[in-house]
Design an enzyme around this catalytic site. Structure first.
Site, PDB file in Angstrom:
ATOM      1  N   GLY A 160       0.896  -1.280  -0.097  1.00 13.82           N
ATOM      2  CA  GLY A 160      -0.057  -0.068   0.049  1.00 13.82           C
ATOM      3  C   GLY A 160       0.711   1.269   0.009  1.00 13.82           C
ATOM      4  N   ASP A 208      -2.252   6.862   3.108  1.00 12.15           N
ATOM      5  CA  ASP A 208      -1.672   7.678   2.222  1.00 12.15           C
ATOM      6  C   ASP A 208      -0.344   7.455   1.408  1.00 12.15           C
ATOM      7  OD1 ASP A 208       0.322   7.624   4.055  1.00 12.15           O
ATOM      8  OD2 ASP A 208       0.436   9.665   4.640  1.00 12.15           O
ATOM      9  N   ARG A 220      14.746  -0.265   0.319  1.00  8.91           N
ATOM     10  CA  ARG A 220      14.838  -1.697   1.154  1.00  8.91           C
ATOM     11  C   ARG A 220      15.392  -2.589   0.194  1.00  8.91           C
ATOM     12  NH1 ARG A 220      10.234  -3.699   4.990  1.00  8.91           N
ATOM     13  NH2 ARG A 220       8.961  -4.250   3.167  1.00  8.91           N
ATOM     14  N   ARG A 224       5.941 -13.232   1.027  1.00  4.12           N
ATOM     15  CA  ARG A 224       5.684 -13.720   2.385  1.00  4.12           C
ATOM     16  C   ARG A 224       4.562 -14.741   2.652  1.00  4.12           C
ATOM     17  NH1 ARG A 224       5.257  -7.723   3.329  1.00  4.12           N
ATOM     18  NH2 ARG A 224       6.215  -6.926   1.632  1.00  4.12           N
ATOM     19  N   ASP A 229       1.575 -11.530   6.941  1.00  7.45           N
ATOM     20  CA  ASP A 229       2.495 -10.462   5.989  1.00  7.45           C
ATOM     21  C   ASP A 229       3.505  -9.810   6.322  1.00  7.45           C
ATOM     22  OD1 ASP A 229       0.304  -9.482   7.568  1.00  7.45           O
ATOM     23  OD2 ASP A 229       1.046  -7.463   6.927  1.00  7.45           O
ATOM     24  N   ASN A 230       4.075 -10.245   7.218  1.00 11.33           N
ATOM     25  CA  ASN A 230       5.604  -9.622   7.794  1.00 11.33           C
ATOM     26  C   ASN A 230       6.310 -11.009   7.721  1.00 11.33           C
ATOM     27  OD1 ASN A 230       4.661  -6.886   7.631  1.00 11.33           O
ATOM     28  ND2 ASN A 230       4.079  -6.833   9.688  1.00 11.33           N
TER      29      ASN A 230
HETATM   30  P1  AMP Z   1       2.847  -2.826   7.816  1.00 10.46           P
HETATM   31  O1  AMP Z   1       2.204  -2.445   9.374  1.00 10.46           O
HETATM   32  O2  AMP Z   1       3.942  -1.930   7.237  1.00 10.46           O
HETATM   33  O3  AMP Z   1       3.365  -4.226   7.719  1.00 10.46           O
HETATM   34  O4  AMP Z   1       1.578  -2.622   6.756  1.00 10.46           O
HETATM   35  C1  AMP Z   1       0.441  -3.461   6.909  1.00 10.46           C
HETATM   36  C2  AMP Z   1      -0.301  -3.233   5.573  1.00 10.46           C
HETATM   37  O5  AMP Z   1      -0.799  -1.916   5.594  1.00 10.46           O
HETATM   38  C3  AMP Z   1       0.393  -3.428   4.325  1.00 10.46           C
HETATM   39  O6  AMP Z   1      -0.467  -3.912   3.119  1.00 10.46           O
HETATM   40  C4  AMP Z   1       0.690  -1.943   3.840  1.00 10.46           C
HETATM   41  O7  AMP Z   1       0.933  -1.862   2.459  1.00 10.46           O
HETATM   42  C5  AMP Z   1      -0.471  -0.953   4.463  1.00 10.46           C
HETATM   43  N1  AMP Z   1      -0.073   0.265   4.870  1.00 10.46           N
HETATM   44  C6  AMP Z   1       0.918   0.686   6.004  1.00 10.46           C
HETATM   45  N2  AMP Z   1       1.209   1.730   5.826  1.00 10.46           N
HETATM   46  C7  AMP Z   1       0.426   2.469   4.902  1.00 10.46           C
HETATM   47  C8  AMP Z   1       0.106   3.836   4.619  1.00 10.46           C
HETATM   48  N3  AMP Z   1       0.501   4.854   5.027  1.00 10.46           N
HETATM   49  N4  AMP Z   1      -0.360   3.854   3.255  1.00 10.46           N
HETATM   50  C9  AMP Z   1      -1.079   2.855   2.583  1.00 10.46           C
HETATM   51  N5  AMP Z   1      -0.872   1.713   3.223  1.00 10.46           N
HETATM   52  C10 AMP Z   1      -0.235   1.372   4.180  1.00 10.46           C
HETATM   53 MG    MG Z   2       4.262  -5.175   6.305  1.00  8.36          MG
END
Ligand code: AMP
Ligand code: MG
Length: 506
Positions: free
Chosen positions: A105, A138, A189, A196, A265-266
């Site tokens: 995202g 965003d 990165r 995943r 997903d991580n």
């Molecule tokens: P994360 O917590 O970084 O592992 O993200 C979990 C999910 O939320 C993933 O699909 C990310 O792409 C999405 N995500 C996290 N932060 C944002 C953001 N600021 N804008 C859009 N998608 C986000």
């Molecule tokens: Mg993630």
């Protein structure tokens, strides 16, 4: 508010029109439903904050060509001519709840390079703007979390723990709105892939067995080429991922690392540590320690990490079932049998790691009880995870004493009793005190990214001073060496410095 180096380093993108990074984009060649084609959003005023030159060289990039245009390239304002950016589709269990569509995202895979060792590596921008997977987000990243991932991932690498790497951090000159307005940034990165557990779940959730099968073939080519000819490749793959995860989590525990958001997903199938959101390092040891502000129940607490990894692997197994056997019951039985191998690998790695940490070169039956005794004494005093083992190395050394070690325990009686048992055990381990102490210093880092030091560096960076961040990166690049000029980075936080809670800042 917007830190950065002088703008003389940044060149207009016209100079970049022809730059090639040697990308070969194999994931882009998978069918359309695997990803979304998306260009990075332009940012107002990119400034290069950090560039990892040794990593650039390892990747086969020419630092002389790349560095002068790094702000443009690694903000996404300029694209290499061979880049073909895509957002990857994936799903995932977040805190136990399944979300069938997550995806990148706020990240884009620019392309893949084959590095100097012949390994294929993903080059990804994180914070590069909205994608079709952004949902309500965003698409941006804030400076703090970007620098945090940069410093902690590189520290993990220096500790010898499999991890994604950080090539560059760029500030955007824009504001991102979180709880408060924050300066924006983009992280570059590097990963051995961004596949995943959640990528497999994405296709499984759609009943797309053809997609799953293509994904498995791809993953095998990339991570486990030797298993493609196995009798049941999906099962062999599950076993390989399981073993990598078991070993990874054991390594985390050995250095007191709490990932904080072990959602599927991580969970990278490569076995690399992925996503440094609310991660933290233990100061005082307590198995139930958690830091993340959103982990209310302590699902991802320090000592829960092995069982969570196993839970995540069960989700991978579920996704793979149709590729394991056409008969459901047989597929489940076979997958369960493979997953039953997890505890043995984990215990072997964890006990092996602990043995090395307390200075034993070989194993005896009573060793797990011996290390359990040390952990119990540490827990009773909430003694500092990192320093206890390092002071234990000093105590093992020729002419070493136990004064510094004992001072880490609020209740030294527990550690005194333990030390007697430990000395008796050392007498049966054939190494000289000097050899043993040196081996222990190679197994026990002196410098880890202590939460309070990371926070201090990020606070300074947010107000325009990058020096503490740079110093921290430098110190953490040599975690096992005594660095007298930086001794303060080895110290636990003073009471008022203790970081009790961390935030993912997404
Ligand atoms: P994360 O917590 O970084 O592992 O993200 C979990 C999910 O939320 C993933 O699909 C990310 O792409 C999405 N995500 C996290 N932060 C944002 C953001 N600021 N804008 C859009 N998608 C986000
Ligand atoms: Mg993630």
């Amino acid at each position: 508010m917007f830190p950065g180096k002088p703008s003389g380093r940044d060149r207009p993108s016209s100079l970049l029109a022809m730059i090639r990074l040697g990308f070969d984009n194999s994931y882009r060649r998978l069918p359309e439903r695997f990803h979304a084609v998306q260009r990075p959003a332009r940012v107002v005023a990119p400034r290069l904050l950090a560039f990892n030159r040794p990593l650039a060289e390892e990747l086969g990039l020419d630092p002389l060509a790349v560095e002068p245009v790094a702000a443009e390239l690694f903000s996404g304002n300029a694209l290499a001519t061979d880049a073909d950016p895509i957002a990857l589709a994936y799903a995932g269990h977040q805190f136990g709840h399944f979300v069938p569509s997550l995806g990148d995202g706020r990240a884009l895979l620019l392309g893949e390079v084959v590095d100097r060792e012949g390994r294929r590596r993903d080059v990804q921008l994180k914070g590069s703007g909205p994608t079709p997977f952004s949902r309500r987000g965003d698409g941006r990243a804030a400076l703090g979390p970007v620098l945090r991932e940069y410093v902690v991932s590189e520290a993990m690498h220096a500790l010898g723990i499999p991890t994604t790497r950080s090539l560059a951090a760029v500030s955007t000159g824009e504001v991102v709105h979180r709880e408060t307005p924050q300066p924006g940034a983009v992280l570059t990165r590097i990963a051995s892939s961004h596949l995943r557990v959640g990528t497999f779940q994405y296709f499984a959730a759609r009943g797309d067995v053809e997609g799953l099968s293509l994904l498995l073939e791809y993953a095998l080519r990339r991570h486990d080429p030797g298993l493609a000819s196995a009798e049941r490749p999906a099962l062999a793959f599950l076993g390989a991922v399981s073993a990598r995860q078991a070993a990874l989590v054991a390594r985390w525990l050995c250095v007191g690392f709490v990932h904080g958001v072990m959602n599927t997903d991580n969970t990278a199938i490569s076995g690399e540590t992925l996503d440094y959101g609310p991660c933290a390092f233990l100061d005082g040891y307590h198995p139930g320690r958690k830091f993340s502000s959103i982990d209310h129940g302590g699902r991802y607490a320090f000592a829960n990490q092995p069982s969570i990894a196993r839970w995540n692997l069960a989700r991978l197994a579920e996704a793979l079932l149709p590729l394991i056997d056409s008969d459901d019951d047989r597929a489940i039985a076979a997958a369960v049998e493979v997953l039953e191998g997890f505890p043995a690998v984990f215990e072997r790695e964890w006990q092996g790691g602990l043995r090395a940490k307390i200075g034993l070169s070989s194993g005896e039956e009573g060793d797990p009880a011996l290390v359990a005794g040390l952990l119990a004494a540490m827990q009773a005093s909430e003694a500092d995870w990192t320093l206890v083992f390092r002071r234990l190395a000093d105590a093992a050394d020729e002419g070493g004493d136990e004064v510094a070690l004992r001072s880490l325990f609020a209740r030294p009686d527990g550690i005194d009793a333990w030390l007697r048992g430990w000395r008796a055990r050392l007498a049966r381990d054939a190494r000289s005190p000097r050899e043993r102490a040196n081996a222990m210093r190679r197994a026990n880092p002196l410098f880890v990214p202590r939460n309070h030091r990371v926070e201090q560096a990020l606070r300074a960076a947010a107000s325009g001073d990058l020096r503490p961040f740079e110093t921290l990166c430098e110190v953490l690049g040599r975690p096992f060496d005594e660095q007298p000029a930086h001794a303060e980075f080895a110290e636990p936080p003073r009471p008022e410095e203790v970081v009790r809670e961390t935030f993912c800042g997404t």
